[in-house]
Scaffold this active site. Structure first.
Site, PDB file in Angstrom:
ATOM      1  N   HIS A   5     -33.547  41.488 -28.078  1.00 55.98           N
ATOM      2  CA  HIS A   5     -32.424  42.319 -28.577  1.00 55.98           C
ATOM      3  C   HIS A   5     -31.327  42.323 -27.504  1.00 55.98           C
ATOM      4  O   HIS A   5     -30.842  41.281 -27.115  1.00 55.98           O
ATOM      5  CB  HIS A   5     -32.976  43.712 -28.920  1.00 55.98           C
ATOM      6  CG  HIS A   5     -32.060  44.629 -29.659  1.00 55.98           C
ATOM      7  ND1 HIS A   5     -30.898  44.239 -30.267  1.00 55.98           N
ATOM      8  CD2 HIS A   5     -32.152  45.970 -29.879  1.00 55.98           C
ATOM      9  CE1 HIS A   5     -30.319  45.289 -30.843  1.00 55.98           C
ATOM     10  NE2 HIS A   5     -31.048  46.355 -30.610  1.00 55.98           N
ATOM     11  N   HIS A  19     -30.590  34.805 -35.140  1.00 58.98           N
ATOM     12  CA  HIS A  19     -30.341  36.207 -35.504  1.00 58.98           C
ATOM     13  C   HIS A  19     -31.091  36.517 -36.795  1.00 58.98           C
ATOM     14  O   HIS A  19     -31.209  35.676 -37.671  1.00 58.98           O
ATOM     15  CB  HIS A  19     -28.830  36.427 -35.736  1.00 58.98           C
ATOM     16  CG  HIS A  19     -28.427  37.863 -35.668  1.00 58.98           C
ATOM     17  ND1 HIS A  19     -28.532  38.715 -36.747  1.00 58.98           N
ATOM     18  CD2 HIS A  19     -27.958  38.606 -34.647  1.00 58.98           C
ATOM     19  CE1 HIS A  19     -28.123  39.918 -36.395  1.00 58.98           C
ATOM     20  NE2 HIS A  19     -27.771  39.869 -35.116  1.00 58.98           N
ATOM     21  N   ASP A  31     -24.793  37.518 -27.792  1.00 60.61           N
ATOM     22  CA  ASP A  31     -25.211  37.494 -26.382  1.00 60.61           C
ATOM     23  C   ASP A  31     -24.958  36.167 -25.689  1.00 60.61           C
ATOM     24  O   ASP A  31     -25.125  36.067 -24.473  1.00 60.61           O
ATOM     25  CB  ASP A  31     -26.712  37.828 -26.301  1.00 60.61           C
ATOM     26  CG  ASP A  31     -26.977  39.252 -26.752  1.00 60.61           C
ATOM     27  OD1 ASP A  31     -27.752  39.447 -27.699  1.00 60.61           O
ATOM     28  OD2 ASP A  31     -26.360  40.158 -26.162  1.00 60.61           O
TER      29      ASP A  31
HETATM   30  C1  SDX Z   1     -29.115  41.008 -30.816  1.00 58.17           C
HETATM   31  O1  SDX Z   1     -30.166  42.900 -35.251  1.00 58.17           O
HETATM   32  C2  SDX Z   1     -29.061  42.858 -34.661  1.00 58.17           C
HETATM   33  O2  SDX Z   1     -28.032  43.058 -35.254  1.00 58.17           O
HETATM   34  C3  SDX Z   1     -29.124  42.588 -33.155  1.00 58.17           C
HETATM   35  C4  SDX Z   1     -27.802  42.390 -32.449  1.00 58.17           C
HETATM   36  C5  SDX Z   1     -26.987  43.657 -32.426  1.00 58.17           C
HETATM   37  O3  SDX Z   1     -25.765  43.557 -32.279  1.00 58.17           O
HETATM   38  O4  SDX Z   1     -27.595  44.760 -32.427  1.00 58.17           O
HETATM   39  O5  SDX Z   1     -27.044  41.386 -33.109  1.00 58.17           O
HETATM   40  C6  SDX Z   1     -27.994  41.982 -30.994  1.00 58.17           C
HETATM   41  O6  SDX Z   1     -30.213  41.413 -30.592  1.00 58.17           O
HETATM   42  C7  SDX Z   1     -28.825  39.534 -30.971  1.00 58.17           C
HETATM   43  C8  SDX Z   1     -30.119  38.648 -30.822  1.00 58.17           C
HETATM   44  C9  SDX Z   1     -30.367  38.435 -29.328  1.00 58.17           C
HETATM   45  N1  SDX Z   1     -31.667  37.756 -29.115  1.00 58.17           N
HETATM   46  C10 SDX Z   1     -31.742  36.496 -28.667  1.00 58.17           C
HETATM   47  O7  SDX Z   1     -30.761  35.769 -28.489  1.00 58.17           O
HETATM   48  C11 SDX Z   1     -33.163  36.039 -28.358  1.00 58.17           C
HETATM   49  C12 SDX Z   1     -33.406  34.649 -28.984  1.00 58.17           C
HETATM   50  N2  SDX Z   1     -33.407  34.796 -30.450  1.00 58.17           N
HETATM   51  C13 SDX Z   1     -34.690  34.990 -31.079  1.00 58.17           C
HETATM   52  O8  SDX Z   1     -35.682  35.595 -30.362  1.00 58.17           O
HETATM   53  C14 SDX Z   1     -34.601  35.302 -32.566  1.00 58.17           C
HETATM   54  O9  SDX Z   1     -33.651  34.462 -33.107  1.00 58.17           O
HETATM   55  C15 SDX Z   1     -34.296  36.725 -32.993  1.00 58.17           C
HETATM   56  C16 SDX Z   1     -35.195  37.719 -32.356  1.00 58.17           C
HETATM   57  C17 SDX Z   1     -32.880  37.072 -32.662  1.00 58.17           C
HETATM   58  C18 SDX Z   1     -34.472  36.804 -34.517  1.00 58.17           C
HETATM   59  O10 SDX Z   1     -35.812  36.688 -34.780  1.00 58.17           O
HETATM   60  P1  SDX Z   1     -36.346  36.591 -36.302  1.00 58.17           P
HETATM   61  O11 SDX Z   1     -35.311  36.958 -37.281  1.00 58.17           O
HETATM   62  O12 SDX Z   1     -37.646  37.323 -36.360  1.00 58.17           O
HETATM   63  O13 SDX Z   1     -36.540  35.046 -36.497  1.00 58.17           O
HETATM   64  P2  SDX Z   1     -37.868  34.289 -36.188  1.00 58.17           P
HETATM   65  O14 SDX Z   1     -38.363  34.688 -34.835  1.00 58.17           O
HETATM   66  O15 SDX Z   1     -38.781  34.479 -37.363  1.00 58.17           O
HETATM   67  O16 SDX Z   1     -37.357  32.781 -36.115  1.00 58.17           O
HETATM   68  C19 SDX Z   1     -37.297  31.984 -37.290  1.00 58.17           C
HETATM   69  C20 SDX Z   1     -37.563  30.563 -36.793  1.00 58.17           C
HETATM   70  C21 SDX Z   1     -38.887  30.435 -36.022  1.00 58.17           C
HETATM   71  O17 SDX Z   1     -39.330  29.106 -36.152  1.00 58.17           O
HETATM   72  P3  SDX Z   1     -40.464  28.757 -37.309  1.00 58.17           P
HETATM   73  O18 SDX Z   1     -41.651  29.660 -37.017  1.00 58.17           O
HETATM   74  O19 SDX Z   1     -39.824  29.087 -38.646  1.00 58.17           O
HETATM   75  O20 SDX Z   1     -40.770  27.296 -37.115  1.00 58.17           O
HETATM   76  O21 SDX Z   1     -36.545  30.168 -35.869  1.00 58.17           O
HETATM   77  C22 SDX Z   1     -37.115  29.944 -34.568  1.00 58.17           C
HETATM   78  C23 SDX Z   1     -38.475  30.622 -34.571  1.00 58.17           C
HETATM   79  O22 SDX Z   1     -39.350  29.981 -33.663  1.00 58.17           O
HETATM   80  N3  SDX Z   1     -36.213  30.543 -33.603  1.00 58.17           N
HETATM   81  C24 SDX Z   1     -35.865  29.982 -32.443  1.00 58.17           C
HETATM   82  C25 SDX Z   1     -34.942  30.881 -31.864  1.00 58.17           C
HETATM   83  N4  SDX Z   1     -34.770  31.940 -32.683  1.00 58.17           N
HETATM   84  C26 SDX Z   1     -35.549  31.728 -33.754  1.00 58.17           C
HETATM   85  N5  SDX Z   1     -36.242  28.849 -31.845  1.00 58.17           N
HETATM   86  C27 SDX Z   1     -35.680  28.590 -30.625  1.00 58.17           C
HETATM   87  N6  SDX Z   1     -34.781  29.390 -30.012  1.00 58.17           N
HETATM   88  C28 SDX Z   1     -34.386  30.536 -30.617  1.00 58.17           C
HETATM   89  N7  SDX Z   1     -33.498  31.342 -30.009  1.00 58.17           N
END
Ligand code: SDX
Length: 427
Positions: A264, A305, A363
């Site tokens: 997050h 996201h 971010d």
């Molecule tokens: C914020 O919610 C909000 O509005 C939050 C926010 C706000 O203003 O409040 O926007 C702020 O928190 C932005 C997000 C910051 N986090 C990151 O940058 C961390 C990296 N991102 C991930 O951890 C992830 O994308 C999340 C946590 C942001 C979202 O997670 P989800 O929706 O649960 O998605 P997921 O983990 O189910 O991913 C779906 C797929 C997966 O692959 P498969 O299992 O389908 O094969 O996408 C892949 C994940 O492995 N994936 C990534 C990835 N993010 C998702 N692979 C590599 N790098 C990434 N960053």
């Protein structure tokens, strides 16, 4: 309320469920009738769950749209400022000139904290993570305002919102000063909100204050871009804590704790750590491969996201701001910015990211600007918390001023069925 209906057929029964329509966005199916029929919904991570009704912010993840009170974030970032956006989030309308002046002056007159607050800092190690300190000192604010903690009193709710928006920069700067062993700087009421923050962060008692207006403008834009984002994890935490009747300072402290996680708000700090670890554009492919490897926990921080399956509109504004600020500072050849842009280009051309609709989020570029302003990486998530405070308190106030119930999710239980206790000598 729409006159649409949904029906659910299960175990030979058909349940009629109400459907509600909002101004824009998906309709919602009211499922409260399920409990009386012996069912719960099951939605880990709340991927498909609307937990509340709200008028504050709307996100269209597929189109990359973010509206505060109906106004697109791009227009607010270009034409508004942070305190005006705070007003919009709290009151649901842009202020006229008189309303804006009154609001800005109210915030200005609450920027100091009780001097007793400074003793709280002394209990922390100097190398404590700034977010650990912020969780503590923001929660501690509730120990100073016993005269205005009646959450049913609109005036108490409003003064608490003003106090939080006004004091977060002061507490954030005190947190930074404490970790570097410098004296706390008092707020200066002749400065703007963002100038004041940079003064408290980087000023010192031995020299007159000298805030770079370019940096103050960039700081204000960063606060604005973080101001609110619908029912994200930390805002949902604030709402859930608030639903028990907890005081607003304690609820915001809970939101700070939830924001800290690297998935997050902690991602901005993790992005800078990642860019530093990559170190050179020649290593980008190695890290993109790690991000795609299911056996490797590494993720491309600042990418992906839960809601945006298109560019995060804030990331687009942040990228432009990064170019502007670094050019103004003569840092346009900043190596980290170059790595970030190359990493974005490579990721957006890679099938893995395209297939999963993984784009840069808020971010990804923010840390590059914060670093250029001179803010240490460990303070990045504190900046996010500072910016997000009006969103948190606006959602808290929207819930408390309306009708609400204590939040109490249920579960799918997969533990042992009832069994009798086994005495120790029989195990
Ligand atoms: C914020 O919610 C909000 O509005 C939050 C926010 C706000 O203003 O409040 O926007 C702020 O928190 C932005 C997000 C910051 N986090 C990151 O940058 C961390 C990296 N991102 C991930 O951890 C992830 O994308 C999340 C946590 C942001 C979202 O997670 P989800 O929706 O649960 O998605 P997921 O983990 O189910 O991913 C779906 C797929 C997966 O692959 P498969 O299992 O389908 O094969 O996408 C892949 C994940 O492995 N994936 C990534 C990835 N993010 C998702 N692979 C590599 N790098 C990434 N960053």
């Amino acid at each position: 309320m729409s006159d649409k209906k949904a029906s659910l057929s299960i175990d030979g029964k058909t349940l009629d469920l109400k459907v509600h329509s909002g101004t824009i966005g998906p309709d919602v199916i009211e499922v409260s009738a399920l409990t009386g029929n012996g069912y719960f919904t099951y939605d880990p991570g709340f991927v498909s769950t609307a937990a509340c009704e709200s008028k504050i912010t709307y996100i269209d993840g597929d189109k990359g749209v973010l509206l505060h009170g109906g106004y697109p974030i791009e227009q607010l970032a270009e034409q508004s400022d942070y305190l005006e956006t705070c007003y919009l989030l709290l009151y649901g309308a842009l202020p006229n000139a008189a309303q804006k002046e009154t609001f800005v002056n109210k915030v200005r007159m609450h920027t100091m904290v009780n001097d007793q607050m400074s003793t709280f800092f002394k209990g922390f190690r100097r190398d404590a993570h700034p977010m650990a300190i912020m969780c503590g000192v923001v929660g501690a604010l509730s120990a100073f305002y016993h005269d205005s903690l009646d959450i049913t009193d609109e005036k108490h709710r409003e003064i608490s919102a003003i106090r939080l928006i006004a004091k977060m920069p002061t507490l954030a700067a005190m947190t930074y000063k404490y970790t570097i062993g410098q004296p706390f700087m008092y707020p200066q009421n002749h400065l703007s909100y963002s100038e004041n923050f940079l003064h408290m962060m980087f000023g010192n008692p031995c020299e007159p204050s000298n805030v770079n207006p370019v940096l103050a403008k960039a700081m204000d834009k960063i606060f604005l871009l973080h101001a609110d984002h619908e029912q994200n994890a930390s805002t949902s935490t604030v709402r859930l804590a608030g639903s028990t009747g907890a005081n607003p300072f304690a609820c915001i402290s809970a939101g700070i704790a939830a924001l800290w996680g690297p998935s997050h708000g902690g991602a901005n700090e993790a992005v800078l750590d990642m860019l530093n670890e990559i170190g050179d554009a020649s290593r980008i492919d190695e890290f993109v491969a790690k991000a795609k490897d299911k056996d490797d926990p590494f993720r491309l921080m600042g990418f992906g996201h839960r809601v945006y399956k298109n560019f995060d509109p804030r990331a687009k504004v942040m990228k432009l701001a990064a170019d502007e600020v670094l050019a103004e500072l003569g840092l346009e050849n900043d190596p980290l910015l170059k790595i970030a842009k190359r990493l974005e280009q490579i990721a957006l051309e890679d099938e893995y990211f395209i297939e999963r609709k993984l784009y840069p989020n808020v971010d990804f570029y923010s840390g590059i600007i914060l670093k250029a302003i001179g803010i240490p990486t460990s303070m990045f998530t504190v900046i996010f918390a500072l910016g997000r405070t009006p969103g948190w308190i606006a959602h808290w106030n929207e819930m408390i001023s309306g009708s609400y119930r204590i939040g109490r999710p249920r579960q799918l239980y997969t533990g042992p069925a009832q069994r009798d206790f086994v005495p120790l000598d029989k195990r």
